[in-house]
Design a protein around this motif. Structure first.
Motif, PDB file in Angstrom:
ATOM      1  N   TYR A  42       0.854  -1.197   0.000  1.00  0.00           N
ATOM      2  CA  TYR A  42       0.000   0.000   0.000  1.00  0.00           C
ATOM      3  C   TYR A  42       0.888   1.245   0.000  1.00  0.00           C
ATOM      4  O   TYR A  42       1.880   1.305   0.728  1.00  0.00           O
ATOM      5  CB  TYR A  42      -0.884   0.004   1.251  1.00  0.00           C
ATOM      6  N   GLN A  43       0.543   2.203  -0.841  1.00  0.00           N
ATOM      7  CA  GLN A  43       1.285   3.474  -0.805  1.00  0.00           C
ATOM      8  C   GLN A  43       0.290   4.623  -0.788  1.00  0.00           C
ATOM      9  O   GLN A  43      -0.631   4.668  -1.592  1.00  0.00           O
ATOM     10  CB  GLN A  43       2.301   3.570  -1.952  1.00  0.00           C
ATOM     11  N   TYR A  44       0.506   5.526   0.127  1.00  0.00           N
ATOM     12  CA  TYR A  44      -0.479   6.580   0.385  1.00  0.00           C
ATOM     13  C   TYR A  44      -0.642   7.542  -0.786  1.00  0.00           C
ATOM     14  O   TYR A  44      -1.665   8.189  -0.946  1.00  0.00           O
ATOM     15  CB  TYR A  44      -0.100   7.357   1.655  1.00  0.00           C
ATOM     16  N   PHE A  45       0.377   7.594  -1.669  1.00  0.00           N
ATOM     17  CA  PHE A  45       0.344   8.617  -2.715  1.00  0.00           C
ATOM     18  C   PHE A  45      -0.247   8.127  -4.044  1.00  0.00           C
ATOM     19  O   PHE A  45      -0.520   8.929  -4.931  1.00  0.00           O
ATOM     20  CB  PHE A  45       1.743   9.196  -2.950  1.00  0.00           C
ATOM     21  N   SER A  46      -0.430   6.825  -4.199  1.00  0.00           N
ATOM     22  CA  SER A  46      -1.037   6.321  -5.436  1.00  0.00           C
ATOM     23  C   SER A  46      -1.463   4.872  -5.268  1.00  0.00           C
ATOM     24  O   SER A  46      -0.710   4.063  -4.735  1.00  0.00           O
ATOM     25  CB  SER A  46      -0.045   6.403  -6.592  1.00  0.00           C
ATOM     26  N   PRO A  47      -2.666   4.540  -5.735  1.00  0.00           N
ATOM     27  CA  PRO A  47      -3.118   3.139  -5.653  1.00  0.00           C
ATOM     28  C   PRO A  47      -2.669   2.300  -6.855  1.00  0.00           C
ATOM     29  O   PRO A  47      -2.969   1.120  -6.915  1.00  0.00           O
ATOM     30  CB  PRO A  47      -4.637   3.290  -5.644  1.00  0.00           C
ATOM     31  N   VAL A  48      -1.950   2.908  -7.790  1.00  0.00           N
ATOM     32  CA  VAL A  48      -1.590   2.198  -9.023  1.00  0.00           C
ATOM     33  C   VAL A  48      -0.745   0.961  -8.700  1.00  0.00           C
ATOM     34  O   VAL A  48       0.271   1.068  -8.012  1.00  0.00           O
ATOM     35  CB  VAL A  48      -0.800   3.138  -9.971  1.00  0.00           C
ATOM     36  N   HIS A  49      -1.141  -0.176  -9.190  1.00  0.00           N
ATOM     37  CA  HIS A  49      -0.445  -1.481  -9.049  1.00  0.00           C
ATOM     38  C   HIS A  49      -0.458  -2.063  -7.644  1.00  0.00           C
ATOM     39  O   HIS A  49       0.014  -3.175  -7.435  1.00  0.00           O
ATOM     40  CB  HIS A  49       1.042  -1.410  -9.463  1.00  0.00           C
ATOM     41  N   THR A  50      -0.916  -1.321  -6.636  1.00  0.00           N
ATOM     42  CA  THR A  50      -0.635  -1.747  -5.259  1.00  0.00           C
ATOM     43  C   THR A  50      -1.838  -2.375  -4.568  1.00  0.00           C
ATOM     44  O   THR A  50      -2.980  -2.254  -5.023  1.00  0.00           O
ATOM     45  CB  THR A  50      -0.173  -0.544  -4.411  1.00  0.00           C
ATOM     46  N   ILE A  51      -1.577  -3.005  -3.458  1.00  0.00           N
ATOM     47  CA  ILE A  51      -2.619  -3.593  -2.619  1.00  0.00           C
ATOM     48  C   ILE A  51      -3.188  -2.477  -1.725  1.00  0.00           C
ATOM     49  O   ILE A  51      -2.464  -1.539  -1.359  1.00  0.00           O
ATOM     50  CB  ILE A  51      -2.019  -4.748  -1.779  1.00  0.00           C
ATOM     51  N   SER A  52      -4.477  -2.555  -1.401  1.00  0.00           N
ATOM     52  CA  SER A  52      -5.069  -1.539  -0.521  1.00  0.00           C
ATOM     53  C   SER A  52      -4.727  -1.856   0.933  1.00  0.00           C
ATOM     54  O   SER A  52      -4.288  -2.970   1.250  1.00  0.00           O
ATOM     55  CB  SER A  52      -6.594  -1.516  -0.694  1.00  0.00           C
ATOM     56  N   GLU A  53      -4.961  -0.892   1.807  1.00  0.00           N
ATOM     57  CA  GLU A  53      -4.711  -1.131   3.239  1.00  0.00           C
ATOM     58  C   GLU A  53      -5.618  -2.243   3.762  1.00  0.00           C
ATOM     59  O   GLU A  53      -5.202  -3.120   4.491  1.00  0.00           O
ATOM     60  CB  GLU A  53      -4.962   0.160   4.036  1.00  0.00           C
ATOM     61  N   GLU A  54      -6.893  -2.160   3.351  1.00  0.00           N
ATOM     62  CA  GLU A  54      -7.888  -3.166   3.762  1.00  0.00           C
ATOM     63  C   GLU A  54      -7.459  -4.566   3.328  1.00  0.00           C
ATOM     64  O   GLU A  54      -7.484  -5.515   4.098  1.00  0.00           O
ATOM     65  CB  GLU A  54      -9.197  -2.856   3.040  1.00  0.00           C
ATOM     66  N   ASP A  55      -7.071  -4.662   2.061  1.00  0.00           N
ATOM     67  CA  ASP A  55      -6.690  -5.970   1.521  1.00  0.00           C
ATOM     68  C   ASP A  55      -5.391  -6.491   2.129  1.00  0.00           C
ATOM     69  O   ASP A  55      -5.160  -7.703   2.141  1.00  0.00           O
ATOM     70  CB  ASP A  55      -6.551  -5.900  -0.007  1.00  0.00           C
TER      71      ASP A  55
END
Ligand SMILES: [Zn+2]
Ligand SMILES: [Zn+2]
Length: 272
Positions: A42-55
């Motif tokens: 998870y990265q706070y600055f972009s959701p691109v390619h990444t897993i969410s905090e919830e997931d």
């Protein structure tokens, strides 16, 4: 198959495909003894390619379940590939890979691991079109990797050579100026993070002929007292073993007589 581990893999929780269990079943069919999951954190600055905090919570729980289910059959590890700027929660993980895909340029977060046309736009907008300014910035920032978190493995160290085998290489990766920047970063990083991955995804996917990092840099990692593991950045289960043994051959030619593997007691060297 000599090298039976892969700690750099992406699945449906981030930008890969395939469920965690599909990865486990395919890994066992291929004869791997160890499989590490390493979603883009998870990265706070972009959701691109990444897993969410919830997931991320679900992901860790699912890996814990699979560890129980397949105990004694395959070693499963919970990891994340952490972009160095992202500072995610890494509690409860077995390992992390520290990588750089993004830069903070002024107020902007910029993903530079992009195809040629987009990379050219980034270069023009932020670096006056000067690749050497970009390379200085990349290796300078990467040298500070350990100040961004606790990482076990350095991910695709020379990712900036991505286009070097294309019709638009941007620079000659054997140019002394490039090697000097890269070698200096190796010597700085290795003081805190000893293990560098040799990422052979290029052989699994047929994208290039040279792993990350390029052999000259692998040799320098050896000179600097570093160690290497072989990974391949598989983004679907069928790619899990592509290029791993070729990676072993490459590190041998670079002077290594052992490769790191994960054991029940953490990382250890294996003679090759
Ligand atoms: Zn990466
Ligand atoms: Zn990756």
């Amino acid at each position: 198959m000599l090298y039976k581990q892969n700690l750099h893999t992406h699945n449906h929780y981030c930008d890969g495909s395939g469920t965690l269990e599909e990865f486990v079943l395919q890994a066992m069919e291929f004869g791997l003894d160890t499989l590490g999951f390493s979603c883009h954190s998870y990265q706070y600055f972009s959701p691109v390619h990444t897993i969410s905090e919830e997931d991320t919570v679900k992901y860790k729980a699912e890996i814990a379940e699979l560890k129980k289910k397949y105990e004694g059959k395959i070693r499963l590890l919970a990891g994340l590939e952490v972009d160095m700027l992202s500072r995610p929660d890494v509690s409860g993980l077995d390992y992390t890979i520290g990588s750089s895909h993004w830069m903070k340029l002024g107020d902007d977060f910029v993903e530079f691991d992009k195809k040629i046309e987009i990379f050219q736009e980034i270069l023009d907008k932020y670096f006056d079109g000067d690749i050497w300014k970009f390379l200085e910035k990349y290796y300078g920032e990467l040298s500070k990797l350990s100040s961004h978190g606790k990482f076990d493995i350095v991910g695709h160290f020379d990712l900036v050579t991505r286009h070097c085998e294309s019709e638009h290489p941007f620079f000659d990766r054997n140019d002394k100026r490039h090697l000097d920047l890269a070698f200096e970063a190796v010597h700085t990083i290795v003081k805190d993070i000893r293990i560098f991955e040799v990422n052979v995804g290029c052989f699994a996917y047929g994208t290039r002929n040279t792993p990350y990092p390029m052999p000259a840099i692998i040799k320098e990692i050896k000179n600097a007292g570093g160690a290497v593991i072989i990974t391949n950045d598989a983004h679907d289960p069928t790619k899990l073993i592509g290029g791993l043994d070729r990676g072993v051959e490459i590190i041998k030619t670079c002077g290594f007589d052992e490769v790191m593997i994960m054991t029940d007691h953490g990382f250890d060297g294996m003679k090759i």
